[in-house]
Design a protein around this motif. Sequence first.
Motif, short mmCIF file in Angstrom:
data_model
loop_
_atom_site.label_atom_id
_atom_site.label_comp_id
_atom_site.label_asym_id
_atom_site.label_seq_id
_atom_site.Cartn_x
_atom_site.Cartn_y
_atom_site.Cartn_z
N ALA A 181 135.62 47.69 109.54
CA ALA A 181 134.71 46.56 109.76
C ALA A 181 133.29 46.95 109.39
CB ALA A 181 134.78 46.08 111.20
N TRP A 182 132.89 48.18 109.73
CA TRP A 182 131.54 48.67 109.43
C TRP A 182 131.32 48.65 107.92
CZ3 TRP A 182 127.67 49.54 112.76
CH2 TRP A 182 126.57 50.26 112.33
N GLN A 183 132.27 49.20 107.17
CA GLN A 183 132.15 49.25 105.72
C GLN A 183 132.24 47.85 105.12
OE1 GLN A 183 135.21 52.27 104.88
NE2 GLN A 183 133.57 53.50 103.99
N SER A 184 133.10 47.02 105.65
CA SER A 184 133.25 45.66 105.14
C SER A 184 131.95 44.87 105.29
CB SER A 184 134.38 44.95 105.88
OG SER A 184 134.52 43.63 105.44
N ALA A 185 131.17 45.18 106.33
CA ALA A 185 129.89 44.51 106.57
C ALA A 185 128.78 45.11 105.70
CB ALA A 185 129.51 44.61 108.04
N GLY A 186 129.11 46.11 104.89
CA GLY A 186 128.11 46.72 104.00
C GLY A 186 127.19 47.69 104.70
N ARG A 187 127.58 48.17 105.86
CA ARG A 187 126.73 49.10 106.62
C ARG A 187 126.81 50.51 106.04
NH1 ARG A 187 123.38 46.32 110.19
NH2 ARG A 187 124.50 44.46 110.83
N GLN A 188 125.75 51.27 106.25
CA GLN A 188 125.67 52.64 105.77
C GLN A 188 126.70 53.52 106.47
OE1 GLN A 188 122.08 54.68 106.87
NE2 GLN A 188 122.66 56.56 105.86
N THR A 189 127.32 54.40 105.71
CA THR A 189 128.21 55.40 106.28
C THR A 189 127.74 56.78 105.87
OG1 THR A 189 129.72 55.35 104.38
CG2 THR A 189 130.23 53.86 106.24
N VAL A 190 128.20 57.77 106.60
CA VAL A 190 127.95 59.16 106.26
C VAL A 190 129.29 59.88 106.37
CG1 VAL A 190 125.56 59.14 107.08
CG2 VAL A 190 127.38 59.76 108.66
N GLU A 191 129.43 60.99 105.67
CA GLU A 191 130.66 61.74 105.82
C GLU A 191 130.58 62.52 107.12
OE1 GLU A 191 133.07 65.19 103.50
OE2 GLU A 191 132.53 63.38 102.37
N VAL A 192 131.62 62.39 107.93
CA VAL A 192 131.64 63.08 109.21
C VAL A 192 132.43 64.37 109.07
CG1 VAL A 192 131.34 61.01 110.61
CG2 VAL A 192 133.64 61.76 110.02
N SER A 193 132.07 65.33 109.87
CA SER A 193 132.80 66.60 109.93
C SER A 193 133.35 66.74 111.33
CB SER A 193 131.86 67.77 109.63
OG SER A 193 131.36 67.67 108.33
N GLU A 194 134.56 67.25 111.40
CA GLU A 194 135.21 67.42 112.69
C GLU A 194 134.39 68.33 113.59
OE1 GLU A 194 139.59 68.75 114.43
OE2 GLU A 194 139.27 68.58 112.27
N THR A 195 134.23 67.91 114.84
CA THR A 195 133.48 68.67 115.83
C THR A 195 134.47 69.48 116.68
OG1 THR A 195 131.79 66.96 115.92
CG2 THR A 195 131.89 68.48 117.79
N ALA A 196 134.18 70.72 116.90
CA ALA A 196 135.01 71.53 117.77
C ALA A 196 134.85 71.06 119.20
CB ALA A 196 134.60 73.00 117.66
N TRP A 197 135.94 70.89 119.86
CA TRP A 197 135.91 70.50 121.26
C TRP A 197 137.14 70.98 121.96
CZ3 TRP A 197 138.96 66.39 123.51
CH2 TRP A 197 139.85 65.79 122.63
#
Length: 191
Positions: free
Chosen positions: A175-191
């Motif tokens: 939905a975020w991308q469909s609305a034309g919103r900015q994205t960033v590449e995410v990296s997995e966080t250690a938890w």
Amino acid sequence: MKVRAPFVASIALLALPGLIGCIAPRGSEAPLAARAEAVAEDVDWGVAPTAEIRMAEYHAPTPTRVAGGNVIGTASLASMMQEQDPVIVDVLGGARHPGLPGAVWLKGAGLGTGYDDDVQARLEAKLAELTGGDRSRPVVFYCLDPQCWLSYNAALRAARMGYENVYWYRGGINAWQSAGRQTVEVSETAW
């Protein structure tokens, strides 16, 4: 009729997301799903809300409400991100993928067997770190689209921990991308 092995393998791969969770295709910058209903944030399949962690078939229609939390849409989330400082948690499975700006990718946070499992304990510790122990700070969970139970499960977990402002971004990254919103590449966080 003889069925060739590649065909059988393809069928098995199609079933995989429902078994292991919603996953993002590697390196995708376009919306992660092409079906119109995948980005219709308010589509109602008539699924009743539940307070129980879903433990199978994670890629399936979801309810329109979440117990102990609030559903948030794209426009409201974009406003919240500008006006407040929410903790945004991506629980999508799979490989590196586009995500919401500022999101923390906690792969596996929507899985597990219940509120007394290792996932709950690990998520509680990580959320305490991310919120600075402030259980009133808004926490937003998202996944792929309205057919992903992983973010629903994670929102249930946070509500059970006593977080007061839990938000489930049901539309997810699609939905975020469909609305034309900015994205960033995410990296997995250690938890």
